[in-house]
Design an enzyme around this catalytic site. Structure first.
Site, PDB file in Angstrom:
ATOM      1  N   SER A  43      -9.757   1.861   2.723  1.00  0.00           N
ATOM      2  CA  SER A  43      -8.859   2.651   1.919  1.00  0.00           C
ATOM      3  C   SER A  43      -7.820   1.833   1.146  1.00  0.00           C
ATOM      4  O   SER A  43      -7.217   2.363   0.218  1.00  0.00           O
ATOM      5  CB  SER A  43      -8.123   3.666   2.813  1.00  0.00           C
ATOM      6  OG  SER A  43      -7.326   3.001   3.764  1.00  0.00           O
ATOM      7  N   SER A  94     -10.040  -0.704   6.898  1.00  0.00           N
ATOM      8  CA  SER A  94      -9.502  -0.450   5.565  1.00  0.00           C
ATOM      9  C   SER A  94      -8.831  -1.639   4.890  1.00  0.00           C
ATOM     10  O   SER A  94      -8.442  -1.550   3.732  1.00  0.00           O
ATOM     11  CB  SER A  94      -8.507   0.713   5.611  1.00  0.00           C
ATOM     12  OG  SER A  94      -9.204   1.931   5.678  1.00  0.00           O
ATOM     13  N   LYS A 115       0.840  -1.194   0.000  1.00  0.00           N
ATOM     14  CA  LYS A 115       0.000   0.000   0.000  1.00  0.00           C
ATOM     15  C   LYS A 115       0.880   1.250   0.000  1.00  0.00           C
ATOM     16  O   LYS A 115       1.963   1.259   0.620  1.00  0.00           O
ATOM     17  CB  LYS A 115      -0.914  -0.027   1.235  1.00  0.00           C
ATOM     18  CG  LYS A 115      -1.997   1.052   1.244  1.00  0.00           C
ATOM     19  CD  LYS A 115      -2.923   0.879   2.458  1.00  0.00           C
ATOM     20  CE  LYS A 115      -4.010   1.949   2.555  1.00  0.00           C
ATOM     21  NZ  LYS A 115      -4.890   1.763   3.725  1.00  0.00           N
TER      22      LYS A 115
END
Ligand code: MG
Ligand code: ZN
Lengths: 485, 102, 490
Positions: A158, A182, A83
């Site tokens: 996210s 997330s 990420k």
């Protein structure tokens, strides 16, 4: 391979590399090819925000080719997507924000260092909601990521890019981060496994902070085993993170051999409200039936403060965020925009660098901490947070081993479908509780609704990921293809 | 407890965010909507409940004074927006608030 | 308008002062990262991900800083709390990289202490309450005047560990404030918690001052005075600001609660131009650092192991070495000087002689050269050696001072110098008699007058003898010799 098709597992990749059938360069080459095909063939999906082919090929050549036989959990030759809010040395680390456009971290997150030490190849940086603030990956400065199952749907957020990278079969494992669901929510939306470890289980050193008391690096896997392998490598005490727990890490992959017979699985009624999509409810009940058939005892339980979790979360998280994001001031790194004097530079840089949701949360967080409001909001929320944590303590203290809930109230929603901030916040309703209480939780696919994946969530007591994995392995085996139908 | 335009201007200033008047008004509405959902907390009895500080932590670990720093793989000039003679440069302060905040 | 005198104002008005003192702790590394805490260095070279506040970096507390802060707090008679909490103090400033300072707020390390700074006329102690001692980190350095139009930032100091010592508003004059600071500095030096050569400037002092009419008990509106860089600057600034406040009050005005900056060059205070009300630090518990938990036993051990406090050492020196108050105060002013003295006294055995030399020749030498006792060439055992040589009659007092001068210059042992320079006392009667013959021959007039009864001329003759012997003769012995020779009948 089509969207949603399951990629080769991390265990298979590692086996092939170890027995010489393929080398790390070949596995990276294959992942690059798959990423290219996805980009070309599936509306782009917009999974990666940086993916430097030449750099990855170079790293594949330099990656470990042999690890001692005493490293059964290694990820030799396995490409792992990262990420964009986890510091890596070569690809930029931009948190999906204009603020950090082009910023390459001069140090590496502990989790990335551990992946490399285990023979894995950090594979590009994945798209995300800016600074991890969002539940759809639509708040990215790079534009939204699309759900590999239906490209008009959000992959969740996210960590939408990481979830999609695994769902699209590019990598078997990806790192995400959780502050309020997330990892689990996008895992559910993308039909993959997503694990949020116990707060303190995985080092946060190098994870760009959103809300420090809630943040935790999490793992996506195409299968429960992939996720277990990924977590095993990144988990464990880190002296660089004062909130990291010095507690031994078991080999989670061994949990696959454990039985769920006699295990008490709680079904908290607050997570099965009247309003729950009946098709989601049906999938959950089916999953619970499988567990019961394996000898688990399903018990109705209550976590009475659940409905307070979203309000608490949206005070605590923005408060911490307002402070954590103060460092983005254009002085030492990142983008600087000119303005009138120092104050003008600050305001131009921050106003131009942050998107609307980040700005909203900074303002909200500043407000709840400001003089005159602290007690009513922040202090109050931190007290109610204790009540929420105590709910878990009570239920786990009463002989319940695990909880099972839907991960999200609905399958993936359409891109652009939710514009009201609070309505978006409510999509975290079943996930924020675990972050507030610090307990481990994971989502795994338990079937589909209208072709869209549905996630089932397991929640365990602090540092009992092992127990959670045992149930997840068993459920995954019991569901078989049903998990993806 | 409704947020006012003055509140919003105050917190935007604290957060070093510029808010043009039309954004300020929209922000007032957004914050009031969001905070409206928080009112439910006011009704919760938290008498005698501890605040969740360091939840689950077993005290603060400390490090040895002889531990070295985490090294920088690249020096400041690789990422600093404005650097001269090794010093980070920012626009000159109109007031020297420094003594104020030290 | 002529300024009223302090005395005139003091007749009707009282000064109320509380001080906040920041002191850097003596650690190798910074408070929350492993970077060197040393002063100096090329700009921005003692920096790392943590003290640059790079995205993703996290603080880890320096255990040594906790020990030193605890020691300081205990020395100030504070209660050290088993649980204390770090908090974030949020504000933007370019030399504050994270946008917040890690400090302690509503649960500090220690509270409720006091120090005595002297005695009142009725001999009761003047006791100043210490509200709290807490740990925090320093900011970097802003240089405003190096380049045109820009401020330059050096983060080498960013994250250096500090303690902040907050007093109660217990001081009633600038002199008391000065006395408090000097006592505080001495205690911190004795505890060895701060830098070896603690200059006044290494204690950063902010003062809260208010004025009230004599007889009133409520506190007046205070102002905060900053930017003083010496203790005398603090005293002067307090007087100037207090006089300003009294002026406002006497004119029927009200004092504004604000921050005043001391301008040492102009000897003036001026209001800081920062807008009030923009201060809203939004303190909240630092989520990256769980509460600091100190075992009760550990705190007790720290208290037990506390170095000797200045007051204890003064009492001990008075008792063990029989020194008067003035001597004790002088010798114990600085712990390293006291250590030095004690080593000399122990090695030599005569504490009074040791005191005379340390207070006399040693201090004079340090003052002349601006040296510190720790780097002084003459080590205690060598000074004791010199005192032994005097006691044993190996060198005379006069010669000893010459030997001492050579010790200062060379660092050599006293016996070696005395030998090498021919400064060993001459006890040989034949040699002395020969010199006396020469002196008598060279000073016929003085000899005549001495014989005629002008006894004070003996001094001149002794001086001449000393000169001839280059200080190696014992003055008493020569005196007796002269008397005997010149009063006997030839
Ligand atoms: Mg302070
Ligand atoms: Zn550092």
């Amino acid at each position: 391979m089509t969207a949603g098709e399951r990629p080769r597992s991390a265990a298979d990749v590692r086996k092939e590399v170890r027995n010489g059938a393929r080398d790390t360069q070949a596995t990276v080459e294959q992942a690059l090819q798959r990423a290219f095909d996805v980009k070309a063939g599936m509306d782009g999906l917009n999974i990666f925000v940086s993916l430097d082919d030449a750099l990855l090929r170079e790293h594949a050549r330099g990656a470990a080719t042999q690890l001692a036989d005493t490293e059964p959990g290694s990820l030799l030759g396995v490409p792992v997507a990262i990420k964009d809010n986890i510091a890596s040395l070569h690809h930029p680390t931009t948190c999906g924000s204009r603020m950090l456009k082009g910023y390459i971290s001069p140090y590496e997150a502990t989790v990335v260092a551990r992946l490399r030490a285990a023979g894995a190849v950090p594979f590009g940086k994945t798209n995300m909601d800016e600074f991890a603030m969002g539940s759809s990956t639509e708040n990215s400065a790079y534009g939204p990521t699309l759900n590999p199952h239906q490209t008009d749907r959000t992959p969740g957020g996210s960590s939408g890019g990481s979830a999609a990278a695994v769902a699209a079969g590019i990598v078997p494992i990806a790192l995400g981060s959780e502050t309020g669901g997330s990892v689990r929510q996008p895992a559910a939306f993308c039909g993959v496994v997503g694990v949020k470890p116990t707060y303190g289980r995985v080092s946060r050193f190098g994870l760009v902070a959103f809300a420090s008391s809630l943040d935790q690096v999490g793992v996506f896997g195409a299968t429960v085993d992939d996720a277990a392998r990924g977590l095993r490598v990144i988990a464990g005490h880190d002296p660089l993170d004062s909130t990291s727990a010095d507690i031994p890490v078991p080999d989670y992959t061994l949990a696959g051999t454990h039985s769920v017979k006699g295990m008490v699985i709680g079904r908290p009624k607050e997570y099965f409200p009247e309003s729950l999509d009946p098709r989601v409810r049906a999938r959950c009940d089916a999953a619970l039936a499988h567990l019961a058939a394996l000898g688990a005892i399903v018990k109705d339980v209550s976590l009475p403060h659940t409905d307070l979790a979203v309000p608490v979360y949206y005070i605590v998280a923005p408060a911490e965020a307002s402070s954590n994001l103060a460092r983005f001031d254009g002085v030492r790194y990142g983008r600087r925009l000119p303005g009138d004097g120092l104050r003008g530079m600050y305001e131009a840089t921050r106003t131009g660098g942050f998107g609307p949701e980040v700005t909203r949360r900074i303002l909200l967080g500043t407000y709840v901490l400001s003089a005159g409001y602290y007690d009513a909001y922040y202090r109050k929320a931190q007290r109610v947070r204790t009540l929420i944590a105590d709910d878990f303590g009570s239920v786990f203290g009463s002989g319940v081993d695990l909880l099972f809930t839907p991960t999200t109230p609905t399958p993936a929603f359409r891109l652009g479908a939710i514009s009201d901030p609070y309505e978006m916040y409510m999509s975290d309703i079943f996930t924020v509780t675990a972050n507030l209480a610090g307990v481990p939780a994971m989502s795994q696919p338990i079937g589909r609704v209208d072709g869209l994946p549905v996630g089932g969530q397991l929640i365990a007591p602090h540092f009992e990921e092992d127990r959670m994995f045992a149930a997840a392995y068993a459920l995954e085996r019991a569901l078989g293809d049903e998990a993806h139908r | 407890m409704a947020v006012t335009i003055q509140d919003v201007q105050h917190i935007a200033a604290l957060a070093r965010l510029a808010l043009p008047p039309e954004r300020a008004e929209a922000t007032v509405r957004e914050l009031n909507t969001i905070l409206g959902h928080m009112d439910v907390l006011a009704r919760v009895d938290t008498e005698g409940v501890q605040e969740a500080i360091g939840i689950g932590a077993r005290g603060l670990p400390v490090r040895s004074d002889s531990d070295g720093p985490v090294p920088l793989a690249r020096a400041l000039d690789a990422f600093a927006p404005s650097l001269r003679d090794g010093l980070l440069l920012v626009p000159r302060l109109s007031t020297h608030e420094s003594t104020e905040e030290a | 308008m002529t300024a009223p005198t302090m005395d005139a104002l003091l007749a009707n008005w009282e000064m109320v002062v509380g001080l906040e003192v920041h002191c850097q702790l003596k650690t190798n590394s910074k408070a929350f990262c492993g970077c060197s805490a040393a002063y100096g260095g090329q700009p921005n070279t003692n920096v790392c991900p943590v003290c640059l506040a790079l995205p993703g970096a996290l603080p880890v507390l320096n255990g040594r800083a906790v020990e030193l802060a605890t020691t300081a707090a205990l020395a100030l008679n504070c209660t050290v709390h088993p649980v204390s909490v770090f908090a974030r103090k949020n504000y933007f400033y370019p030399d504050l990289p994270k946008g917040y300072q890690i400090s302690q707020f509503d649960q500090p390390l220690a509270t409720g202490g006091h120090v005595d700074i002297g005695r009142r006329a009725d001999s009761s102690p003047i006791r100043i309450g210490v509200t709290r001692v807490h740990m925090e980190e320093d900011a970097g350095k802003s240089v405003h005047d190096r380049y045109p139009g820009v401020t330059a930032i050096d983060l080498n100091r960013s994250g250096v560990p500090l303690i902040e010592i907050v007093s109660e508003p217990d001081m009633r004059s600038a002199e008391e404030a000065g006395a408090y600071l000097r006592v505080l500095k001495q205690i911190l030096e004795y505890m060895d918690v701060s830098d070896d050569s603690m200059e006044e400037g290494s204690l950063r002092v902010d003062a809260n001052v208010s004025a009230r009419r004599r007889g009133e008990t409520a506190l007046g509106t205070k102002t905060e005075v900053k930017n003083m860089n010496s203790f005398s600057g603090v005293e002067r600034a307090l007087e100037v600001e207090w006089i300003r406040q009294v002026g406002v009050l006497e004119a029927g005005g009200t004092v504004q609660q604000q921050t005043m900056l001391w301008d040492g060059a102009a000897q003036q205070v001026r209001p800081s131009r920062t807008k009030e009300g923009s201060h809203d630090y939004r303190y909240f518990p630092e989520p990256d650092l769980p509460p600091l938990v100190l075992a009760i036993d550990w705190i007790a051990k720290m208290r037990h192991d506390l170095p000797e406090l200045p007051a204890d050492r003064r009492a001990r020196f008075a008792k063990d070495y029989g020194l008067g108050e003035y001597d004790v105060d002088l010798i114990t002013a600085n712990p390293r000087l006291a250590d030095y003295y004690e080593s000399v006294a122990r090695a030599h055995g005569d504490p009074k002689a040791a005191a005379n030399w340390v207070m006399g020749d040693v201090l004079a030498q340090l003052k002349t050269t601006g040296q510190d006792i720790t780097t002084f060439r003459v080590r205690p055992q060598d000074l004791a050696g010199l005192l032994n040589l005097m006691r044993d009659g190996v060198v005379t007092h006069t010669a000893a001072r010459q030997v001492f001068a050579r010790m200062v210059a060379t660092g050599d042992a006293p016996a070696q110098i005395a030998e090498r320079e021919g400064l060993v006392k001459v006890n040989d009667d034949g040699q002395l008699a020969g010199w006396l013959d020469e002196v008598i021959a060279e000073h016929p007039a003085e000899v005549e007058r001495f014989r005629a009864g002008e006894k004070k001329l003996q001094g001149v003759l002794i001086g001449a003898m000393m000169k001839k012997s280059r200080g190696r003769a014992d003055a008493k012995q020569i005196g007796a010799m002269i008397a005997k020779r010149l009063t006997s009948n030839e």
